[in-house]
Motif scaffolding. Sequence first.
Motif, PDB file in Angstrom:
ATOM      1  N   PHE A  20       0.818  -1.214   0.000  1.00 19.60           N
ATOM      2  CA  PHE A  20       0.000   0.000   0.000  1.00 19.60           C
ATOM      3  C   PHE A  20       0.846   1.255   0.000  1.00 19.60           C
ATOM      4  N   ARG A  21       0.378   2.193  -0.807  1.00 17.00           N
ATOM      5  CA  ARG A  21       0.840   3.572  -0.663  1.00 17.00           C
ATOM      6  C   ARG A  21      -0.104   4.460  -1.422  1.00 17.00           C
ATOM      7  N   SER A  22      -1.100   5.015  -0.818  1.00 16.39           N
ATOM      8  CA  SER A  22      -1.992   5.942  -1.489  1.00 16.39           C
ATOM      9  C   SER A  22      -2.373   7.014  -0.517  1.00 16.39           C
ATOM     10  N   ALA A  23      -3.006   8.067  -1.052  1.00 20.69           N
ATOM     11  CA  ALA A  23      -3.434   9.154  -0.197  1.00 20.69           C
ATOM     12  C   ALA A  23      -4.447   9.970  -0.937  1.00 20.69           C
ATOM     13  N   ALA A  24      -4.871  11.111  -0.316  1.00 26.34           N
ATOM     14  CA  ALA A  24      -5.843  11.947  -0.979  1.00 26.34           C
ATOM     15  C   ALA A  24      -5.633  13.352  -0.556  1.00 26.34           C
ATOM     16  N   PHE A  25      -6.390  14.213  -1.184  1.00 22.62           N
ATOM     17  CA  PHE A  25      -6.246  15.619  -0.890  1.00 22.62           C
ATOM     18  C   PHE A  25      -7.046  15.990   0.342  1.00 22.62           C
ATOM     19  N   LEU A  26      -6.771  17.147   0.895  1.00 15.18           N
ATOM     20  CA  LEU A  26      -7.425  17.598   2.111  1.00 15.18           C
ATOM     21  C   LEU A  26      -8.926  17.683   1.956  1.00 15.18           C
ATOM     22  N   VAL A  27      -9.641  17.359   3.012  1.00 17.44           N
ATOM     23  CA  VAL A  27     -11.100  17.410   3.005  1.00 17.44           C
ATOM     24  C   VAL A  27     -11.541  18.862   3.064  1.00 17.44           C
ATOM     25  N   PRO A  28     -12.476  19.272   2.217  1.00 23.62           N
ATOM     26  CA  PRO A  28     -12.910  20.672   2.213  1.00 23.62           C
ATOM     27  C   PRO A  28     -13.780  21.007   3.407  1.00 23.62           C
ATOM     28  N   GLU A  73       7.211  12.385  -8.027  1.00 20.99           N
ATOM     29  CA  GLU A  73       6.637  11.906  -6.768  1.00 20.99           C
ATOM     30  C   GLU A  73       6.872  12.994  -5.728  1.00 20.99           C
ATOM     31  N   MET A  74       5.799  13.562  -5.183  1.00 15.91           N
ATOM     32  CA  MET A  74       5.927  14.720  -4.313  1.00 15.91           C
ATOM     33  C   MET A  74       6.739  14.424  -3.047  1.00 15.91           C
ATOM     34  N   TYR A  75       6.706  13.194  -2.567  1.00 15.64           N
ATOM     35  CA  TYR A  75       7.423  12.897  -1.323  1.00 15.64           C
ATOM     36  C   TYR A  75       8.936  12.965  -1.498  1.00 15.64           C
ATOM     37  N   THR A  76       9.418  12.931  -2.761  1.00 15.50           N
ATOM     38  CA  THR A  76      10.853  13.013  -3.014  1.00 15.50           C
ATOM     39  C   THR A  76      11.332  14.463  -3.111  1.00 15.50           C
ATOM     40  N   LEU A  77      10.400  15.425  -3.107  1.00 16.05           N
ATOM     41  CA  LEU A  77      10.741  16.833  -3.307  1.00 16.05           C
ATOM     42  C   LEU A  77      10.751  17.584  -1.978  1.00 16.05           C
ATOM     43  N   SER A  78      11.375  18.758  -1.981  1.00 17.68           N
ATOM     44  CA  SER A  78      11.543  19.477  -0.714  1.00 17.68           C
ATOM     45  C   SER A  78      11.146  20.940  -0.765  1.00 17.68           C
ATOM     46  N   LYS A  79      10.837  21.483  -1.934  1.00 22.07           N
ATOM     47  CA  LYS A  79      10.550  22.908  -2.064  1.00 22.07           C
ATOM     48  C   LYS A  79       9.143  23.146  -2.607  1.00 22.07           C
ATOM     49  N   THR A 139       3.389  13.277   3.148  1.00 21.54           N
ATOM     50  CA  THR A 139       3.592  14.226   4.238  1.00 21.54           C
ATOM     51  C   THR A 139       2.834  15.522   3.967  1.00 21.54           C
ATOM     52  N   PRO A 140       2.619  16.326   5.004  1.00 25.43           N
ATOM     53  CA  PRO A 140       1.997  17.633   4.779  1.00 25.43           C
ATOM     54  C   PRO A 140       2.784  18.491   3.780  1.00 25.43           C
ATOM     55  N   LEU A 141       4.120  18.391   3.791  1.00 28.41           N
ATOM     56  CA  LEU A 141       4.918  19.144   2.831  1.00 28.41           C
ATOM     57  C   LEU A 141       4.644  18.666   1.410  1.00 28.41           C
ATOM     58  N   ALA A 142       4.542  17.356   1.226  1.00 29.32           N
ATOM     59  CA  ALA A 142       4.248  16.819  -0.106  1.00 29.32           C
ATOM     60  C   ALA A 142       2.900  17.333  -0.604  1.00 29.32           C
ATOM     61  N   GLU A 143       1.908  17.419   0.286  1.00 27.83           N
ATOM     62  CA  GLU A 143       0.595  17.963  -0.081  1.00 27.83           C
ATOM     63  C   GLU A 143       0.725  19.397  -0.558  1.00 27.83           C
ATOM     64  N   GLN A 181      -3.352  12.166   6.085  1.00 27.18           N
ATOM     65  CA  GLN A 181      -3.680  12.478   7.462  1.00 27.18           C
ATOM     66  C   GLN A 181      -5.158  12.194   7.721  1.00 27.18           C
ATOM     67  N   PRO A 182      -5.521  11.761   8.925  1.00 26.70           N
ATOM     68  CA  PRO A 182      -6.940  11.496   9.243  1.00 26.70           C
ATOM     69  C   PRO A 182      -7.802  12.718   8.930  1.00 26.70           C
ATOM     70  N   PRO A 183      -9.024  12.510   8.410  1.00 27.41           N
ATOM     71  CA  PRO A 183      -9.738  11.228   8.315  1.00 27.41           C
ATOM     72  C   PRO A 183      -9.361  10.387   7.106  1.00 27.41           C
ATOM     73  N   LEU A 184      -8.334  10.788   6.366  1.00 26.99           N
ATOM     74  CA  LEU A 184      -7.878  10.004   5.230  1.00 26.99           C
ATOM     75  C   LEU A 184      -6.951   8.894   5.707  1.00 26.99           C
ATOM     76  N   SER A 185      -6.553   8.036   4.774  1.00 29.38           N
ATOM     77  CA  SER A 185      -5.660   6.935   5.098  1.00 29.38           C
ATOM     78  C   SER A 185      -4.855   6.595   3.857  1.00 29.38           C
ATOM     79  N   SER A 186      -4.101   5.523   3.913  1.00 25.28           N
ATOM     80  CA  SER A 186      -3.337   5.078   2.750  1.00 25.28           C
ATOM     81  C   SER A 186      -4.186   4.278   1.779  1.00 25.28           C
TER      82      SER A 186
END
Length: 266
Positions: A20-28, A73-79, A139-143, A181-186
């Motif tokens: 597993f490795r998935s995610a979603a965008f922030l809940v409005p 892949e956003m998790y590999t980036l830092s800026k 991560t929040p930074l990747a978002e 991040q909750p309420p989301l998951s992988s």
Amino acid sequence: FTMSRRRILSAIVVAATNSFRSAAFLVPHKTANFSTQLKLSSDGPFPSKMGAGHGPFPYLCVFDLDACFWDQEMYTLSKICDSSNVVKGDLNGRGEGVVGVMSGRSKISLHMGSLIALQNHYDNKFDDMKVCFASSADTPLAEKIGRSALKLLEVVPGVSVWDLVVGRDWDGEDINQIGRQPPLSSNKAATHFPILRELTKVPYDRMLFFDDCQWGDHCGMVEARCKESESGRGPTTVRTPYGLGREEWAEGLSKYAKNIKNEMNV
């Protein structure tokens, strides 16, 4: 990731589909209803002609981001991306615009199928179809990096992905699901798609979903778990292990239309 590394990862996924490795965008903050009309002012940047296609088309097209919609892949980036560091180029014959945005030394660019899909959507070729994103961001930074790129990359000159998807389709409301991040998951089938179903009011079987599926068979999981009780079907899905190309986009439209026609003939 390099293309060779993507091929290796794809082979690993075939051997271990429960990775597993998935995610979603922030809940409005508020709920959007699918019946909300598109903002198509003749004075604005969007075309006003509707219904130019020959469907049936999905009510909602959902794109994974990393290694599907775009090439990073956003998790590999830092800026976090900003307007001071963009790359200009040809937007598939529609003029010069932002074809890349820099995150440090890495350039984020749309895959060609993604650009074609959004340009067709900009031209209103798919009747009342709307677009959103449900993608992996560890991560929040990747978002934040992902959202910053969406606000800069352009579909046609002067109109960003964000302008089209959030501004036009959802009347300025960010219904996208990026992050874990909750309420989301992988697990997109457990959290991301149920949230989108509730927010948009679009039935699962009227959705089209693209995902690279390099870290688990997200397409298969969404199809199996997110079903409408009446039809017994879930979203039409297309796997894009090498990114969303022209062929994959065309395949998605064709596959969705076939599913709907088969349903009508039952």
